[in-house]
Structure formats: structure tokens, C-alpha cells
Design a protein around this motif. Structure first.
Motif, mmCIF file in Angstrom:
data_model
loop_
_atom_site.group_PDB
_atom_site.id
_atom_site.type_symbol
_atom_site.label_atom_id
_atom_site.label_comp_id
_atom_site.label_asym_id
_atom_site.label_seq_id
_atom_site.Cartn_x
_atom_site.Cartn_y
_atom_site.Cartn_z
ATOM 1 N N GLU A 119 0.878 -1.025 -0.058
ATOM 2 C CA GLU A 119 0.027 0.021 0.074
ATOM 3 C C GLU A 119 0.780 1.309 0.085
ATOM 4 O OE1 GLU A 119 -3.571 1.921 2.591
ATOM 5 O OE2 GLU A 119 -2.810 -0.029 3.129
ATOM 6 N N LYS A 120 1.970 1.328 0.782
ATOM 7 C CA LYS A 120 2.869 2.173 0.805
ATOM 8 C C LYS A 120 3.439 2.652 -0.685
ATOM 9 C CE LYS A 120 7.034 4.216 2.952
ATOM 10 N NZ LYS A 120 8.093 3.953 3.967
ATOM 11 N N LYS A 121 3.951 1.820 -1.200
ATOM 12 C CA LYS A 121 4.389 2.055 -2.680
ATOM 13 C C LYS A 121 3.496 2.290 -3.518
ATOM 14 C CE LYS A 121 8.665 0.760 -1.950
ATOM 15 N NZ LYS A 121 9.793 1.882 -2.323
ATOM 16 N N THR A 122 2.107 1.920 -3.490
ATOM 17 C CA THR A 122 1.065 2.161 -4.477
ATOM 18 C C THR A 122 0.605 3.761 -4.082
ATOM 19 O OG1 THR A 122 0.350 0.160 -4.673
ATOM 20 C CG2 THR A 122 -1.422 1.858 -5.058
ATOM 21 N N ASP A 123 0.565 4.361 -2.834
ATOM 22 C CA ASP A 123 0.326 5.532 -2.635
ATOM 23 C C ASP A 123 1.433 6.424 -3.213
ATOM 24 O OD1 ASP A 123 -1.819 4.742 -1.146
ATOM 25 O OD2 ASP A 123 -0.874 4.825 0.923
ATOM 26 N N GLU A 124 2.635 6.064 -2.915
ATOM 27 C CA GLU A 124 3.857 6.745 -3.614
ATOM 28 C C GLU A 124 3.823 7.043 -5.152
ATOM 29 O OE1 GLU A 124 7.407 4.807 -2.225
ATOM 30 O OE2 GLU A 124 7.329 5.461 -0.123
ATOM 31 N N ALA A 125 3.451 6.106 -5.580
ATOM 32 C CA ALA A 125 3.126 6.166 -7.173
ATOM 33 C C ALA A 125 1.974 6.902 -7.510
ATOM 34 C CB ALA A 125 2.914 4.454 -7.834
ATOM 35 N N ARG A 126 0.824 7.066 -6.827
ATOM 36 C CA ARG A 126 -0.188 7.708 -6.836
ATOM 37 C C ARG A 126 0.321 9.309 -6.865
ATOM 38 N NH1 ARG A 126 -3.477 5.102 -10.309
ATOM 39 N NH2 ARG A 126 -3.811 3.182 -9.221
ATOM 40 N N ARG A 127 0.868 9.484 -5.936
ATOM 41 C CA ARG A 127 1.387 10.809 -5.667
ATOM 42 C C ARG A 127 2.453 11.425 -6.900
ATOM 43 N NH1 ARG A 127 6.292 12.971 -3.594
ATOM 44 N NH2 ARG A 127 6.233 14.883 -2.636
ATOM 45 N N PHE A 128 3.395 10.579 -7.260
ATOM 46 C CA PHE A 128 4.179 10.768 -8.136
ATOM 47 C C PHE A 128 3.349 11.128 -9.453
ATOM 48 C CE2 PHE A 128 6.591 9.289 -12.105
ATOM 49 C CZ PHE A 128 7.952 10.012 -11.788
ATOM 50 N N LEU A 129 2.285 10.311 -9.793
ATOM 51 C CA LEU A 129 1.458 10.582 -11.160
ATOM 52 C C LEU A 129 0.868 12.036 -10.722
ATOM 53 C CD1 LEU A 129 0.025 7.077 -11.620
ATOM 54 C CD2 LEU A 129 1.309 8.312 -13.266
ATOM 55 N N LYS A 130 0.219 12.264 -9.806
ATOM 56 C CA LYS A 130 -0.440 13.603 -9.507
ATOM 57 C C LYS A 130 0.350 14.801 -9.619
ATOM 58 C CE LYS A 130 -3.928 11.669 -6.556
ATOM 59 N NZ LYS A 130 -4.524 11.641 -4.999
ATOM 60 N N LEU A 131 1.640 14.646 -9.405
ATOM 61 C CA LEU A 131 2.622 15.866 -9.211
ATOM 62 C C LEU A 131 3.228 15.983 -10.563
ATOM 63 C CD1 LEU A 131 4.843 15.327 -6.000
ATOM 64 C CD2 LEU A 131 2.981 17.075 -6.377
ATOM 65 N N VAL A 132 3.536 14.852 -11.565
ATOM 66 C CA VAL A 132 4.546 14.776 -12.716
ATOM 67 C C VAL A 132 3.499 15.301 -13.836
ATOM 68 C CG1 VAL A 132 5.706 13.570 -14.113
ATOM 69 C CG2 VAL A 132 6.252 13.338 -11.635
ATOM 70 N N ARG A 133 2.509 14.547 -13.951
ATOM 71 C CA ARG A 133 1.478 14.557 -15.014
ATOM 72 C C ARG A 133 1.056 16.010 -15.491
ATOM 73 N NH1 ARG A 133 -3.221 10.746 -15.664
ATOM 74 N NH2 ARG A 133 -3.312 11.412 -17.704
ATOM 75 N N PRO A 134 0.517 16.706 -14.587
ATOM 76 C CA PRO A 134 0.316 18.046 -14.880
ATOM 77 C C PRO A 134 1.631 19.057 -15.157
ATOM 78 C CG PRO A 134 -0.675 17.474 -12.702
ATOM 79 C CD PRO A 134 0.367 16.290 -13.089
ATOM 80 N N ASN A 135 2.923 18.651 -14.763
ATOM 81 C CA ASN A 135 4.013 19.529 -14.761
ATOM 82 C C ASN A 135 5.128 19.001 -15.720
ATOM 83 O OD1 ASN A 135 3.246 21.687 -12.659
ATOM 84 N ND2 ASN A 135 3.018 19.752 -11.675
ATOM 85 N N LEU A 136 4.768 18.267 -16.772
ATOM 86 C CA LEU A 136 5.585 17.543 -17.582
ATOM 87 C C LEU A 136 6.703 18.547 -18.295
ATOM 88 C CD1 LEU A 136 3.414 14.652 -19.265
ATOM 89 C CD2 LEU A 136 5.338 14.408 -17.658
ATOM 90 N N GLU A 137 6.000 19.509 -18.675
ATOM 91 C CA GLU A 137 6.991 20.421 -19.470
ATOM 92 C C GLU A 137 7.925 21.015 -18.507
ATOM 93 O OE1 GLU A 137 7.037 23.814 -22.901
ATOM 94 O OE2 GLU A 137 5.027 22.910 -21.945
ATOM 95 N N MET A 138 7.385 21.657 -17.452
ATOM 96 C CA MET A 138 8.283 22.457 -16.589
ATOM 97 C C MET A 138 9.457 21.519 -16.002
ATOM 98 S SD MET A 138 7.191 23.882 -12.585
ATOM 99 C CE MET A 138 6.953 22.552 -12.198
ATOM 100 N N ILE A 139 9.029 20.188 -15.633
ATOM 101 C CA ILE A 139 10.115 19.416 -15.217
ATOM 102 C C ILE A 139 11.234 18.938 -16.408
ATOM 103 C CG2 ILE A 139 10.711 16.996 -13.985
ATOM 104 C CD1 ILE A 139 7.926 17.451 -12.887
ATOM 105 N N GLY A 140 10.738 18.607 -17.497
ATOM 106 C CA GLY A 140 11.111 18.056 -18.623
ATOM 107 C C GLY A 140 12.020 18.897 -19.309
ATOM 108 N N ARG A 141 11.801 20.178 -19.518
ATOM 109 C CA ARG A 141 12.648 21.133 -20.012
ATOM 110 C C ARG A 141 13.733 21.665 -19.208
ATOM 111 N NH1 ARG A 141 10.479 23.856 -24.813
ATOM 112 N NH2 ARG A 141 11.715 25.614 -24.315
ATOM 113 N N TYR A 142 13.527 21.585 -17.787
ATOM 114 C CA TYR A 142 14.633 21.959 -17.280
ATOM 115 C C TYR A 142 15.806 21.383 -17.213
ATOM 116 C CZ TYR A 142 17.315 23.703 -13.208
ATOM 117 O OH TYR A 142 18.142 24.185 -12.282
ATOM 118 N N THR A 143 16.993 22.142 -17.474
ATOM 119 C CA THR A 143 18.435 21.632 -17.544
ATOM 120 C C THR A 143 19.376 22.517 -17.057
ATOM 121 O OG1 THR A 143 19.996 20.542 -19.032
ATOM 122 C CG2 THR A 143 18.521 22.311 -19.874
#
Length: 231
Positions: free
Chosen positions: A201-225
Motif C-alpha cells: 500500500e505504501k508503494k502504491t500511494d507513492e506511485a499515485r502521488r508521483f503521478l499527480k505531481l508529474v503529469r500536470p507538470n511534464l513540461e516544467m520538469i522535462g525542459r529544465y536543465t
């Protein structure tokens, strides 16, 4: 092993192929035996969605203990042939997020405590979700473009290889690792992303949190270098 001639590598040998159907999906199994080792891959496409489950097995057929090291690293692309708008995103310790841009060149290794990773095109929102058994696979390797100085239509291809550590197994013993792949779009509901293979359950919750944070911010995270002149 690397010392064996290429003609005896499992990838170069003929395989037995078995097609099958279950209530959950349609699949194919590929099996090969060489030098006291049996290697198989069972690939099942889910009937209810686009999830692809891959079960990789190695079994010791010899009479002595043997080092087993199953590997599985298919190439993929997320609608970005020239590697202009895509990256690979994965979790880090402490709830942080890391990424590597596709087409950046060569291979990179990461300790990945999560059991999941996303490759995505930040312009379209399309991508590939990969999940695997977190307790078996602590190490992740990405392969991107080996011709990074050249603009070509395969530069956006990549592989994400969760690598289980090799184990010494006795006669008849085997090593089994399970991976799940799930292509998605910007409209795919969060509940559709498979997480059951990650474990707990803990790993599943971490995965859901990750998806909620990353998917709406793909460009902001992905373009940064921090590279002055990224390729």
C-alpha cells in the motif's frame, strides 16, 4: 556471458513460441534453452485496457549452482522521433523527482526506490508508464541515443531497464521478475494506471502521488536543465 560467442547468446538463438488466451488477456510465451539455462518471457496484453504485463524467468537446468541475471529492455518512443519534447521521469528518495531527457546520449544508471517510472512527451501529454516489483529491482538504467550529435528520426527512441541484481541459484531453481507497461494520453484517468505489481500500500500511494505531481507538470520538469547548451 560476454565470453560466449554471439551465436550462443539467448537473443541470437531460436525460441519456442506458444500463443495462449486467458480470461484476463491474450499472450505469447517465448522460451529458449542453452548451456544449462532456460530463459522465458511471457507477454500478456490485458483485455480491459492497454496494459502489457511481461514476466521474465530464468531457470537453472544444470547440476550445479549458477548465476541467474534476467534482463529485459525493449525500446520505445513517445511520439517524439527527434527527441525534442520528451523525458524520462522517476522518483528519488524523500519524495523528490528526477528526470533525464531522451536523446541526451549514452546510458545512465540510477538507484530507483519506487518501482515505477514515466516516459512522456510534454507537448502532447502522451507517454509510457512502467511499473515493476520494487523489492526486487532497486536499480534502473536508461538508454537513450548513441548518436546524440546527429539529428535523426530515431533519436527519440529509448529503453528504460529496471535491473534486478544477479542471484546464485541451485539446480532447478529460478528467478522471476514482472514488469507492466501502460501507454497513456493526457486524458487517461489516474485510476487507470496499474500499480498492483509495485507491491504494498505504501508503494502504491507513492506511485499515485508521483503521478499527480508529474503529469500536470511534464513540461516544467522535462525542459529544465543545467546544461548550458543541451543537445
Amino acid at each position: 556471458t560476454p565470453q560466449d560467442p554471439n551465436s550462443e547468446w539467448i537473443s541470437s538463438l531460436p525460441h519456442e513460441v506458444r500463443k495462449f488466451e486467458t480470461s484476463e488477456g491474450i499472450g505469447v510465451e517465448l522460451r529458449c534453452r542453452v548451456r544449462g539455462l532456460e530463459s522465458s518471457r511471457e507477454i500478456v496484453l490485458d483485455r480491459s485496457n492497454s496494459k502489457l504485463r511481461v514476466t521474465v524467468r530464468q531457470r537453472n537446468l544444470s547440476k550445479e549452482a549458477r548465476r541467474l541475471y534476467p534482463r529485459w529492455h525493449p525500446f520505445a518512443m513517445v511520439g517524439d522521433p527527434y527527441a525534442e519534447n520528451s523525458a524520462i521521469y522517476f522518483p528519488d528518495e524523500g519524495g523528490n523527482i528526477r528526470k533525464i531527457k531522451t536523446g541526451i546520449g549514452w546510458d545512465d544508471q540510477f538507484l530507483n526506490p519506487g518501482g515505477f517510472v514515466i516516459a512522456a512527451n510534454w507537448k502532447t501529454g502522451e507517454g509510457l508508464w512502467t511499473a515493476y516489483e520494487a523489492d526486487k529491482v532497486p536499480y534502473l538504467m536508461t538508454w537513450t541515443d548513441y548518436k546524440k550529435s546527429t539529428r535523426h528520426p530515431l533519436r527519440g527512441s529509448f529503453t528504460v531497464e529496471p535491473q534486478p541484481p544477479p542471484e546464485l541459484k541451485g539446480p532447478g531453481e529460478k528467478l522471476v521478475v514482472v514488469y507492466e507497461y501502460f501507454p497513456f494520453t493526457s486524458e487517461t484517468p489516474l485510476a487507470d494506471f496499474p500499480t498492483d505489481v509495485i507491491g504494498g500500500e505504501k508503494k502504491t500511494d507513492e506511485a499515485r502521488r508521483f503521478l499527480k505531481l508529474v503529469r500536470p507538470n511534464l513540461e516544467m520538469i522535462g525542459r529544465y536543465t543545467m546544461v548550458p547548451n543541451p543537445p
